[in-house]
Design an enzyme around this catalytic site. Structure first.
Site, PDB file in Angstrom:
ATOM      1  N   LYS A   1      13.527  -0.189   0.249  1.00 51.61           N
ATOM      2  CA  LYS A   1      11.969  -0.082   0.283  1.00 51.61           C
ATOM      3  C   LYS A   1      11.763   1.233  -0.047  1.00 51.61           C
ATOM      4  O   LYS A   1      12.416   2.307   0.738  1.00 51.61           O
ATOM      5  CB  LYS A   1      11.523  -0.390   1.897  1.00 51.61           C
ATOM      6  CG  LYS A   1      10.207  -0.400   2.106  1.00 51.61           C
ATOM      7  CD  LYS A   1       9.716  -0.390   3.599  1.00 51.61           C
ATOM      8  CE  LYS A   1       9.783  -1.789   4.054  1.00 51.61           C
ATOM      9  NZ  LYS A   1       9.195  -1.950   5.359  1.00 51.61           N
TER      10      LYS A   1
ATOM     11  N   LEU B   1      17.713  -1.723   3.458  1.00 55.02           N
ATOM     12  CA  LEU B   1      17.698  -2.889   4.401  1.00 55.02           C
ATOM     13  C   LEU B   1      18.433  -3.911   3.944  1.00 55.02           C
ATOM     14  O   LEU B   1      18.777  -4.069   2.568  1.00 55.02           O
ATOM     15  CB  LEU B   1      15.860  -3.192   4.209  1.00 55.02           C
ATOM     16  CG  LEU B   1      15.114  -2.053   4.881  1.00 55.02           C
ATOM     17  CD1 LEU B   1      13.634  -2.617   4.596  1.00 55.02           C
ATOM     18  CD2 LEU B   1      15.133  -1.934   6.293  1.00 55.02           C
TER      19      LEU B   1
ATOM     20  N   LYS C   1       0.853  -1.256   0.053  1.00 54.05           N
ATOM     21  CA  LYS C   1       0.118   0.008   0.201  1.00 54.05           C
ATOM     22  C   LYS C   1       0.909   1.195   0.116  1.00 54.05           C
ATOM     23  O   LYS C   1       0.534   2.089  -0.758  1.00 54.05           O
ATOM     24  CB  LYS C   1      -0.814  -0.143   1.172  1.00 54.05           C
ATOM     25  CG  LYS C   1      -1.711   1.192   1.350  1.00 54.05           C
ATOM     26  CD  LYS C   1      -2.803   1.065   2.428  1.00 54.05           C
ATOM     27  CE  LYS C   1      -3.649   2.191   2.637  1.00 54.05           C
ATOM     28  NZ  LYS C   1      -3.716   3.302   1.830  1.00 54.05           N
TER      29      LYS C   1
ATOM     30  N   LYS D   1       4.681 -12.501  13.132  1.00 58.20           N
ATOM     31  CA  LYS D   1       4.117 -13.353  12.296  1.00 58.20           C
ATOM     32  C   LYS D   1       4.707 -13.897  11.169  1.00 58.20           C
ATOM     33  O   LYS D   1       5.558 -13.206  10.598  1.00 58.20           O
ATOM     34  CB  LYS D   1       2.538 -12.849  12.137  1.00 58.20           C
ATOM     35  CG  LYS D   1       2.487 -11.581  11.270  1.00 58.20           C
ATOM     36  CD  LYS D   1       1.278 -10.732  11.278  1.00 58.20           C
ATOM     37  CE  LYS D   1       1.361  -9.376  10.551  1.00 58.20           C
ATOM     38  NZ  LYS D   1       0.160  -8.706  10.728  1.00 58.20           N
TER      39      LYS D   1
ATOM     40  N   ASN E   1       6.052 -11.465   8.579  1.00 58.96           N
ATOM     41  CA  ASN E   1       7.059 -10.667   8.883  1.00 58.96           C
ATOM     42  C   ASN E   1       8.410 -11.190   9.279  1.00 58.96           C
ATOM     43  O   ASN E   1       9.383 -10.486   9.947  1.00 58.96           O
ATOM     44  CB  ASN E   1       6.415  -9.527  10.277  1.00 58.96           C
ATOM     45  CG  ASN E   1       5.440  -8.862   9.676  1.00 58.96           C
ATOM     46  OD1 ASN E   1       5.273  -8.530   8.428  1.00 58.96           O
ATOM     47  ND2 ASN E   1       4.942  -8.090  10.679  1.00 58.96           N
TER      48      ASN E   1
ATOM     49  N   THR F   1      -5.132  -9.610  10.407  1.00 66.78           N
ATOM     50  CA  THR F   1      -5.739 -10.717  11.079  1.00 66.78           C
ATOM     51  C   THR F   1      -5.765 -10.751  12.452  1.00 66.78           C
ATOM     52  O   THR F   1      -4.736 -10.622  12.909  1.00 66.78           O
ATOM     53  CB  THR F   1      -5.150 -12.007  10.296  1.00 66.78           C
ATOM     54  OG1 THR F   1      -5.283 -12.956  10.997  1.00 66.78           O
ATOM     55  CG2 THR F   1      -3.479 -11.858  10.413  1.00 66.78           C
TER      56      THR F   1
ATOM     57  N   ASP G   1       5.573  -7.326  16.014  1.00 64.57           N
ATOM     58  CA  ASP G   1       4.506  -7.900  15.149  1.00 64.57           C
ATOM     59  C   ASP G   1       4.904  -9.091  14.597  1.00 64.57           C
ATOM     60  O   ASP G   1       5.092  -9.181  13.438  1.00 64.57           O
ATOM     61  CB  ASP G   1       4.351  -6.860  14.028  1.00 64.57           C
ATOM     62  CG  ASP G   1       3.029  -7.015  13.324  1.00 64.57           C
ATOM     63  OD1 ASP G   1       2.783  -6.429  12.310  1.00 64.57           O
ATOM     64  OD2 ASP G   1       2.271  -7.720  13.671  1.00 64.57           O
TER      65      ASP G   1
ATOM     66  N   ASP H   1      10.334  -6.013  10.448  1.00 67.75           N
ATOM     67  CA  ASP H   1       9.200  -5.608  10.899  1.00 67.75           C
ATOM     68  C   ASP H   1       8.494  -4.549   9.837  1.00 67.75           C
ATOM     69  O   ASP H   1       8.828  -3.506   9.624  1.00 67.75           O
ATOM     70  CB  ASP H   1       9.393  -4.537  12.252  1.00 67.75           C
ATOM     71  CG  ASP H   1       8.124  -4.238  12.737  1.00 67.75           C
ATOM     72  OD1 ASP H   1       7.030  -4.444  12.172  1.00 67.75           O
ATOM     73  OD2 ASP H   1       7.893  -3.730  14.028  1.00 67.75           O
TER      74      ASP H   1
ATOM     75  N   TYR I   1      19.260  -7.628   2.584  1.00 64.87           N
ATOM     76  CA  TYR I   1      18.508  -8.568   1.772  1.00 64.87           C
ATOM     77  C   TYR I   1      18.596  -9.843   2.377  1.00 64.87           C
ATOM     78  O   TYR I   1      19.573 -10.499   2.509  1.00 64.87           O
ATOM     79  CB  TYR I   1      19.189  -8.348   0.398  1.00 64.87           C
ATOM     80  CG  TYR I   1      18.413  -9.594  -0.472  1.00 64.87           C
ATOM     81  CD1 TYR I   1      19.358 -10.492  -0.988  1.00 64.87           C
ATOM     82  CD2 TYR I   1      17.148  -9.603  -0.970  1.00 64.87           C
ATOM     83  CE1 TYR I   1      18.991 -11.518  -1.974  1.00 64.87           C
ATOM     84  CE2 TYR I   1      16.668 -10.321  -1.735  1.00 64.87           C
ATOM     85  CZ  TYR I   1      17.348 -11.387  -2.338  1.00 64.87           C
ATOM     86  OH  TYR I   1      17.067 -12.309  -3.145  1.00 64.87           O
ATOM     87  N   ALA I   2      17.457 -10.507   2.430  1.00 65.56           N
ATOM     88  CA  ALA I   2      17.208 -11.783   2.901  1.00 65.56           C
ATOM     89  C   ALA I   2      17.013 -12.747   1.644  1.00 65.56           C
ATOM     90  O   ALA I   2      15.929 -12.677   1.035  1.00 65.56           O
ATOM     91  CB  ALA I   2      16.030 -12.165   4.162  1.00 65.56           C
TER      92      ALA I   2
HETATM   93  C1  LIG Z   1       5.690 -10.518   4.164  1.00 64.08           C
HETATM   94  C2  LIG Z   1       6.683 -10.358   3.052  1.00 64.08           C
HETATM   95  O1  LIG Z   1       6.775 -11.261   2.048  1.00 64.08           O
HETATM   96  N1  LIG Z   1       7.549  -9.394   3.056  1.00 64.08           N
HETATM   97  C3  LIG Z   1       8.315  -9.309   1.904  1.00 64.08           C
HETATM   98  C4  LIG Z   1       8.440  -7.981   1.835  1.00 64.08           C
HETATM   99  C5  LIG Z   1       8.777  -7.584   0.614  1.00 64.08           C
HETATM  100  C6  LIG Z   1      10.138  -7.822   0.162  1.00 64.08           C
HETATM  101  N2  LIG Z   1      10.970  -7.592   1.350  1.00 64.08           N
HETATM  102  C7  LIG Z   1      12.352  -7.962   1.588  1.00 64.08           C
HETATM  103  C8  LIG Z   1      13.149  -7.523   2.402  1.00 64.08           C
HETATM  104 CL1  LIG Z   1      12.866  -6.003   3.275  1.00 64.08          CL
HETATM  105  C9  LIG Z   1      14.423  -8.014   2.767  1.00 64.08           C
HETATM  106  N3  LIG Z   1      14.780  -8.829   1.828  1.00 64.08           N
HETATM  107  C10 LIG Z   1      13.831  -9.692   1.033  1.00 64.08           C
HETATM  108  N4  LIG Z   1      14.326 -10.962   0.445  1.00 64.08           N
HETATM  109  C11 LIG Z   1      12.886 -11.156  -0.231  1.00 64.08           C
HETATM  110  C12 LIG Z   1      12.675 -12.274  -1.038  1.00 64.08           C
HETATM  111  C13 LIG Z   1      13.635 -13.162  -1.432  1.00 64.08           C
HETATM  112  N5  LIG Z   1      12.990 -14.067  -2.298  1.00 64.08           N
HETATM  113  C14 LIG Z   1      13.590 -15.345  -2.814  1.00 64.08           C
HETATM  114  N6  LIG Z   1      11.679 -13.605  -2.323  1.00 64.08           N
HETATM  115  C15 LIG Z   1      11.662 -12.675  -1.789  1.00 64.08           C
HETATM  116  C16 LIG Z   1      10.234 -11.910  -1.638  1.00 64.08           C
HETATM  117  N7  LIG Z   1      11.999  -9.951   0.001  1.00 64.08           N
HETATM  118  C17 LIG Z   1      12.766  -9.244   0.833  1.00 64.08           C
HETATM  119  C18 LIG Z   1      10.145  -7.822   2.435  1.00 64.08           C
END
Ligand SMILES: CC(=O)NC[C@@H]1CCN(c2c(Cl)cnc3[nH]c(-c4cn(C)nc4C)nc23)C1
Length: 285
Positions: free
Chosen positions: A44, A92, A25, A140, A143, A174, A138, A156, A94-95
């Site tokens: 972000k 941020l 959003k 869940k 997140n 939810t 938060d 978060d 990167y995961a």
């Molecule tokens: C609730 C939820 O899905 N959150 C995702 C947010 C948007 C991407 N954000 C990420 C943020 Cl903030 C940081 N790292 C991420 N890695 C990914 C991601 C990796 N893969 C293979 N697919 C994805 C998607 N997303 C992020 C946070």
């Protein structure tokens, strides 16, 4: 140009932008790479207009101040932020493996060792947050993100940026993860995080949250009277831990430090064990 002068401000031109990781959003999250170091981050992007319209500017400021201060292996890092005329950019960590709820949906449910490792790491992150006077992260599955070593990272998304296939409506939220005291509009304390740790533990082991119901008023009653059914495949030790977290009276919930000493954690997530490697072969039938 003196190469030692500290960069006092980031700008969009410092990054190469990649694919959108999530849309929401208030803005989107993009894969990005810092040009000089080639370091990969998640950028972000939040629209000032949307933030002002929703009157959540103070919330965004607070989230940024908190997240910049938190440094823990199980909390997604915020390296910095900058803004231009229309947008705010959060730099941020990167995961690599994305959101926990996506992995959970793929696998249906986790085995007890995997779930216990995630609960152990989440508990450590919450102990750190509470020591820094930060509550209500938060928690869940939406997140929680998974890093390159499959380790858990609390991320978060206070302003609910979620990836395209986000499972639940996040704005009206939810009820599943709300504690009894939050539902009753009472002030929430650190103990709300202990409650949601119990809810998450159940969801990781079963694949559904414990108070799931067709209508939210049913969920409300299940939460208030802690009406839970444990499937027969849940071990006694796991049930014992969840029954000590999902307690209506906040002060009676198991302290986080005691969670780390619980037999289910000690048995399934002994220290020094590497996090679970997720290989699609051992998907649940
Ligand atoms: C609730 C939820 O899905 N959150 C995702 C947010 C948007 C991407 N954000 C990420 C943020 Cl903030 C940081 N790292 C991420 N890695 C990914 C991601 C990796 N893969 C293979 N697919 C994805 C998607 N997303 C992020 C946070």
């Amino acid at each position: 140009k003196n190469t030692h002068d500290k960069k006092n401000a980031w700008a969009l031109t410092d990054f190469d932008l990649g694919r959108a990781l999530g849309k929401g959003k208030f803005g989107n999250v993009y894969l990005a790479r810092e040009k000089e170091s080639r370091y990969v981050v998640a950028l972000k992007v939040l629209f000032k207009s949307q933030i002002l319209d929703a009157d959540i500017e103070h919330q965004v400021r607070r989230e940024v101040e908190i997240q910049c201060r938190l440094r823990h292996p199980n909390i997604l890092r915020m390296y910095g932020y900058f803004h231009d005329e229309k947008r705010i950019y959060l730099i941020l960590e990167y995961a690599k493996h994305g959101a926990l709820y996506v992995l959970l949906k793929q696998r249906g449910r986790f085995d007890e060792k995997t779930a216990a490792i995630y609960i152990r790491d989440l508990t450590k992150a919450l102990i750190y947050c509470h020591a820094k006077k930060v509550i209500h992260r938060d928690i869940k599955p939406e997140n929680i993100l998974i890093g390159h070593n499959w380790e858990l990272k609390i991320a978060d998304f206070g302003w609910s940026v979620h990836s395209p296939s986000s499972r639940r409506m996040t704005l009206c939220g939810t009820l599943d993860y709300l504690s009894p005291e939050m539902i009753e509009g009472k002030p929430h304390t650190y103990a709300v995080d202990i409650w949601s740790l119990g809810v998450l533990c159940y969801e990781l082991l079963v694949g559904l949250p414990p108070f799931d119901a067709k209508h939210s008023n049913q969920t409300y009653l299940k939460i208030r009277y802690v009406i839970i059914k444990y499937p027969e495949y849940i071990s006694e030790k796991a049930k014992d831990l969840m029954s000590k977290l999902l307690v209506v009276v906040p002060e009676h919930r198991l302290p986080l430090t005691s969670v780390l000493q619980h037999p289910w954690i000690l048995e399934n997530a002994p220290e020094g064990v590497p996090p679970p490697v997720f290989n699609p072969e051992n998907l649940h039938p």
